[in-house]
Design a protein around this motif. Structure first.
Motif, PDB file in Angstrom:
ATOM      1  N   ALA A   1      29.016  36.187  42.296  1.00 32.46           N
ATOM      2  CA  ALA A   1      30.295  35.507  42.074  1.00 32.46           C
ATOM      3  C   ALA A   1      30.017  34.119  41.526  1.00 32.46           C
ATOM      4  O   ALA A   1      29.046  33.471  41.924  1.00 32.46           O
ATOM      5  CB  ALA A   1      31.096  35.414  43.372  1.00 32.46           C
TER       6      ALA A   1
ATOM      7  N   PRO B   1      41.858  33.539  48.139  1.00 35.75           N
ATOM      8  CA  PRO B   1      40.769  33.690  47.156  1.00 35.75           C
ATOM      9  C   PRO B   1      39.601  32.747  47.408  1.00 35.75           C
ATOM     10  O   PRO B   1      38.442  33.121  47.177  1.00 35.75           O
ATOM     11  CB  PRO B   1      41.476  33.381  45.831  1.00 35.75           C
ATOM     12  CG  PRO B   1      42.891  33.795  46.065  1.00 35.75           C
ATOM     13  CD  PRO B   1      43.175  33.444  47.497  1.00 35.75           C
TER      14      PRO B   1
ATOM     15  N   CYS C   1      35.797  43.279  40.601  1.00 34.13           N
ATOM     16  CA  CYS C   1      37.219  42.967  40.695  1.00 34.13           C
ATOM     17  C   CYS C   1      37.408  41.458  40.612  1.00 34.13           C
ATOM     18  O   CYS C   1      36.431  40.702  40.576  1.00 34.13           O
ATOM     19  CB  CYS C   1      37.822  43.514  41.990  1.00 34.13           C
ATOM     20  SG  CYS C   1      37.201  42.710  43.486  1.00 34.13           S
ATOM     21  N   LYS C   2      38.650  41.023  40.573  1.00 33.17           N
ATOM     22  CA  LYS C   2      38.960  39.602  40.598  1.00 33.17           C
ATOM     23  C   LYS C   2      38.859  39.089  42.031  1.00 33.17           C
ATOM     24  O   LYS C   2      39.029  39.832  42.997  1.00 33.17           O
ATOM     25  CB  LYS C   2      40.366  39.353  40.054  1.00 33.17           C
ATOM     26  CG  LYS C   2      40.600  39.882  38.646  1.00 33.17           C
ATOM     27  CD  LYS C   2      39.730  39.177  37.619  1.00 33.17           C
ATOM     28  CE  LYS C   2      40.055  39.669  36.204  1.00 33.17           C
ATOM     29  NZ  LYS C   2      39.186  39.022  35.186  1.00 33.17           N
ATOM     30  N   ARG C   3      38.611  37.800  42.145  1.00 27.91           N
ATOM     31  CA  ARG C   3      38.478  37.204  43.474  1.00 27.91           C
ATOM     32  C   ARG C   3      39.750  37.403  44.299  1.00 27.91           C
ATOM     33  O   ARG C   3      39.698  37.736  45.480  1.00 27.91           O
ATOM     34  CB  ARG C   3      38.164  35.709  43.341  1.00 27.91           C
ATOM     35  CG  ARG C   3      37.683  35.056  44.636  1.00 27.91           C
ATOM     36  CD  ARG C   3      37.548  33.556  44.461  1.00 27.91           C
ATOM     37  NE  ARG C   3      36.557  33.195  43.466  1.00 27.91           N
ATOM     38  CZ  ARG C   3      35.272  32.948  43.743  1.00 27.91           C
ATOM     39  NH1 ARG C   3      34.844  33.030  44.986  1.00 27.91           N
ATOM     40  NH2 ARG C   3      34.440  32.608  42.784  1.00 27.91           N
ATOM     41  N   HIS C   4      40.900  37.240  43.675  1.00 27.22           N
ATOM     42  CA  HIS C   4      42.154  37.390  44.418  1.00 27.22           C
ATOM     43  C   HIS C   4      42.404  38.850  44.792  1.00 27.22           C
ATOM     44  O   HIS C   4      43.066  39.143  45.791  1.00 27.22           O
ATOM     45  CB  HIS C   4      43.327  36.827  43.601  1.00 27.22           C
ATOM     46  CG  HIS C   4      43.719  37.664  42.415  1.00 27.22           C
ATOM     47  ND1 HIS C   4      44.646  38.676  42.486  1.00 27.22           N
ATOM     48  CD2 HIS C   4      43.287  37.636  41.122  1.00 27.22           C
ATOM     49  CE1 HIS C   4      44.781  39.235  41.296  1.00 27.22           C
ATOM     50  NE2 HIS C   4      43.973  38.623  40.444  1.00 27.22           N
ATOM     51  N   GLU C   5      41.876  39.791  43.999  1.00 27.15           N
ATOM     52  CA  GLU C   5      42.040  41.206  44.327  1.00 27.15           C
ATOM     53  C   GLU C   5      41.233  41.579  45.569  1.00 27.15           C
ATOM     54  O   GLU C   5      41.711  42.345  46.423  1.00 27.15           O
ATOM     55  CB  GLU C   5      41.612  42.065  43.136  1.00 27.15           C
ATOM     56  CG  GLU C   5      42.537  41.941  41.931  1.00 27.15           C
ATOM     57  CD  GLU C   5      42.006  42.665  40.708  1.00 27.15           C
ATOM     58  OE1 GLU C   5      42.817  42.973  39.812  1.00 27.15           O
ATOM     59  OE2 GLU C   5      40.778  42.914  40.646  1.00 27.15           O
TER      60      GLU C   5
ATOM     61  N   ARG D   1      38.305  29.908  41.807  1.00 29.90           N
ATOM     62  CA  ARG D   1      39.411  30.307  40.944  1.00 29.90           C
ATOM     63  C   ARG D   1      39.815  31.744  41.262  1.00 29.90           C
ATOM     64  O   ARG D   1      38.956  32.639  41.276  1.00 29.90           O
ATOM     65  CB  ARG D   1      39.020  30.164  39.475  1.00 29.90           C
ATOM     66  CG  ARG D   1      38.832  28.709  39.036  1.00 29.90           C
ATOM     67  CD  ARG D   1      38.519  28.615  37.549  1.00 29.90           C
ATOM     68  NE  ARG D   1      37.233  29.226  37.249  1.00 29.90           N
ATOM     69  CZ  ARG D   1      36.067  28.581  37.311  1.00 29.90           C
ATOM     70  NH1 ARG D   1      36.037  27.304  37.677  1.00 29.90           N
ATOM     71  NH2 ARG D   1      34.944  29.201  37.014  1.00 29.90           N
ATOM     72  N   PRO D   2      41.090  31.998  41.494  1.00 28.39           N
ATOM     73  CA  PRO D   2      41.543  33.328  41.915  1.00 28.39           C
ATOM     74  C   PRO D   2      41.159  34.446  40.952  1.00 28.39           C
ATOM     75  O   PRO D   2      40.924  35.574  41.379  1.00 28.39           O
ATOM     76  CB  PRO D   2      43.063  33.174  42.015  1.00 28.39           C
ATOM     77  CG  PRO D   2      43.274  31.717  42.258  1.00 28.39           C
ATOM     78  CD  PRO D   2      42.198  31.027  41.476  1.00 28.39           C
ATOM     79  N   ARG D   3      41.109  34.144  39.643  1.00 20.98           N
ATOM     80  CA  ARG D   3      40.858  35.200  38.672  1.00 20.98           C
ATOM     81  C   ARG D   3      39.389  35.305  38.278  1.00 20.98           C
ATOM     82  O   ARG D   3      39.037  36.018  37.337  1.00 20.98           O
ATOM     83  CB  ARG D   3      41.737  34.997  37.435  1.00 20.98           C
ATOM     84  CG  ARG D   3      43.241  34.979  37.765  1.00 20.98           C
ATOM     85  CD  ARG D   3      44.088  35.082  36.522  1.00 20.98           C
ATOM     86  NE  ARG D   3      43.926  36.374  35.856  1.00 20.98           N
ATOM     87  CZ  ARG D   3      44.544  37.496  36.233  1.00 20.98           C
ATOM     88  NH1 ARG D   3      45.361  37.487  37.278  1.00 20.98           N
ATOM     89  NH2 ARG D   3      44.351  38.615  35.578  1.00 20.98           N
ATOM     90  N   ASP D   4      38.520  34.614  39.000  1.00 18.66           N
ATOM     91  CA  ASP D   4      37.086  34.775  38.773  1.00 18.66           C
ATOM     92  C   ASP D   4      36.676  36.214  39.079  1.00 18.66           C
ATOM     93  O   ASP D   4      37.178  36.837  40.024  1.00 18.66           O
ATOM     94  CB  ASP D   4      36.289  33.835  39.682  1.00 18.66           C
ATOM     95  CG  ASP D   4      36.300  32.409  39.168  1.00 18.66           C
ATOM     96  OD1 ASP D   4      36.604  32.225  37.979  1.00 18.66           O
ATOM     97  OD2 ASP D   4      36.015  31.493  39.963  1.00 18.66           O
ATOM     98  N   GLN D   5      35.752  36.720  38.287  1.00 18.11           N
ATOM     99  CA  GLN D   5      35.255  38.080  38.506  1.00 18.11           C
ATOM    100  C   GLN D   5      34.125  38.054  39.528  1.00 18.11           C
ATOM    101  O   GLN D   5      33.217  37.229  39.441  1.00 18.11           O
ATOM    102  CB  GLN D   5      34.765  38.674  37.192  1.00 18.11           C
ATOM    103  CG  GLN D   5      34.245  40.106  37.318  1.00 18.11           C
ATOM    104  CD  GLN D   5      33.934  40.714  35.966  1.00 18.11           C
ATOM    105  OE1 GLN D   5      34.827  41.153  35.257  1.00 18.11           O
ATOM    106  NE2 GLN D   5      32.666  40.720  35.601  1.00 18.11           N
TER     107      GLN D   5
END
Length: 323
Positions: A260, A234, A286-290, A265-269
Motif C-alpha cells: 500500500a 480508510p 482494491c481501493k483503500r476505502h473498499e 487517501r481513500p482511493r489509493d490502491q
C-alpha cells in the motif's frame, strides 16, 4: 423456600438442565455408539487375549459417548481422540515400567496423562481411563509393554473413528469431524438477539451442546460489549495490518495488506492477501476505502485464533513478526 424454588436450586447445584435434543437425535447417538463398540469388540476379540480386550473396550466405551452423543464437541474431534488415547497409553505404560506395583503409580499415570493432553491440545477424558488401564490392567496388558499403544489402543481408536466418520456422514447435521458439518448462512440483519432467540436456535441445531444456557448468554453479552468499537476508516488501512469481515461460519475471512502507498487517501490502491477463512491464500487488489468497507475491525493472530486490536497494533505486530 417453596418446593419449586428448592427443586430448581437443587437442579442447578447438581448441574441438571433441560435438553432440547430430539428423540431422533438421541436414538441416532445410541445406534452409532452400538455400531462403534460392536465393531471394536469384534476386532479386539479377534486379535487380542480376552483380558486386554475387556480393558480397552471400557476405555473406548467412554469415547463412544463423545463421538456419537456430542460429535461436534472439542473433546470429540479426531486429534483429541487419537492424541488423547495414544499419549495417555504411552504415559501409562511408562509409569508401569518405571514404578511397577507402587501405590501412587495409577494416580501418577492419570495425572501426567492429563498434563500431557493439555500441552498437546488433545484433551479427551477417556484418555485418563486408557492411562489407568495400562497400569492396573493386569498381566495380559503388562506383557504387551509399549505394544499396548499400537494394539489394542491405536487399533481401536482407528476403528471407532472410522465408524464415527461413516455413520455421522449419513446425517448432514451430524457430519464428523465438525469441520465437515453444514455451515450457517451469513446473518441477513442486525436485529438484537434475545435469550429466547438462543433457545430457539438450540432447538433448531438438534444436537447436544456441552455448554450451559446461562454460560451461552454470558458469552453473548461479553461478545456484544467487545463489539462496541468504532468502524474502520480508510486511514485505518495500514501496510501489514490484518482485517476481519466478522461474518459467521464459512463466510468469515481475514485479509492482510501486503502492499500500500503511504498516506491515507481513500482511493489509493492496496494489495491484500487472505490469510484466514474463506479464500485463504488468495490475493486481491482494491481501493483503500473498499477494504475499509469490507472489514469490520483490525485483528492480530494470537495462539490458535484471532483477537481484535487497534489498526496500528495489528500493523505493528505484523512488522515485529517479520522482523
Amino acid at each position: 423456600m417453596s418446593g419449586q424454588s428448592l427443586s430448581s436450586s437443587l437442579a442447578q447445584l447438581l448441574g441438571w438442565r433441560s435438553d432440547s435434543t430430539s428423540h431422533l437425535e438421541k436414538l441416532l447417538s445410541a445406534l452409532g455408539a452400538f455400531l462403534g463398540i460392536a465393531l471394536i469388540y469384534a476386532v479386539t476379540h479377534w486379535l487380542l487375549p480376552l483380558d486386554s480386550a475387556l480393558w480397552v473396550i471400557a476405555s473406548m466405551g467412554a469415547s463412544a459417548v463423545l463421538l456419537f452423543a456430542v460429535p461436534h464437541g472439542l473433546l470429540s474431534q479426531p486429534w483429541a481422540v487419537l492424541g488423547g488415547h495414544s499419549l495417555s497409553a504411552l504415559v501409562g505404560v511408562s509409569c508401569q515400567l518405571l514404578w511397577p506395583g507402587e501405590f501412587f503409580t495409577p494416580a501418577l499415570a492419570v495425572g501426567l496423562a492429563i498434563l500431557l493432553m493439555h500441552y498437546a491440545r488433545c484433551i479427551h477424558p477417556p484418555g485418563g481411563a486408557t492411562a489407568l488401564c495400562a497400569v492396573v490392567g493386569g498381566p495380559a496388558i503388562e506383557a504387551l509393554g509399549y505394544g499396548f499403544v499400537l494394539s489394542p489402543v491405536l487399533l481401536n481408536v482407528g476403528v471407532i473413528l472410522l465408524v464415527a466418520v461413516l455413520f455421522n456422514s449419513l446425517f448432514p447435521w451430524r457430519r464428523y469431524p465438525a469441520s465437515l458439518a453444514r455451515q450457517p448462512e451469513p446473518l441477513r440483519n442486525t436485529a438484537a438477539l434475545a435469550p429466547e432467540d438462543f433457545y430457539h436456535a438450540l432447538r433448531q441445531v438438534d444436537s447436544y451442546i456441552d455448554i450451559a444456557f446461562d454460560d451461552l448468554l454470558e458469552i453473548l453479552q461479553l461478545a456484544q460489549e467487545h463489539a462496541q468499537t468504532q468502524t474502520l476508516q480508510p486511514a485505518d488501512i495500514l501496510l501489514g495490518g490484518c482485517y476481519s469481515n466478522a461474518l459467521p461460519g464459512s463466510h468469515w475471512g481475514v485479509r492482510q495488506v501486503i502492499d500500500a502507498p503511504g498516506g491515507a487517501r481513500p482511493r489509493d490502491q492496496v494489495i491484500y492477501k487472505t490469510v484466514a477463512g474463506a479464500g485463504s491464500g488468495s490475493t486481491g487488489v482494491c481501493k483503500r476505502h473498499e477494504l475499509a468497507s469490507w472489514a469490520k475491525h483490525a485483528v492480530a493472530a494470537e495462539a490458535d485464533g484471532w483477537v481484535r486490536v487497534a489498526p496500528g497494533e495489528s500493523a505493528a505486530r505484523a512488522a515485529a513478526a517479520q522482523g
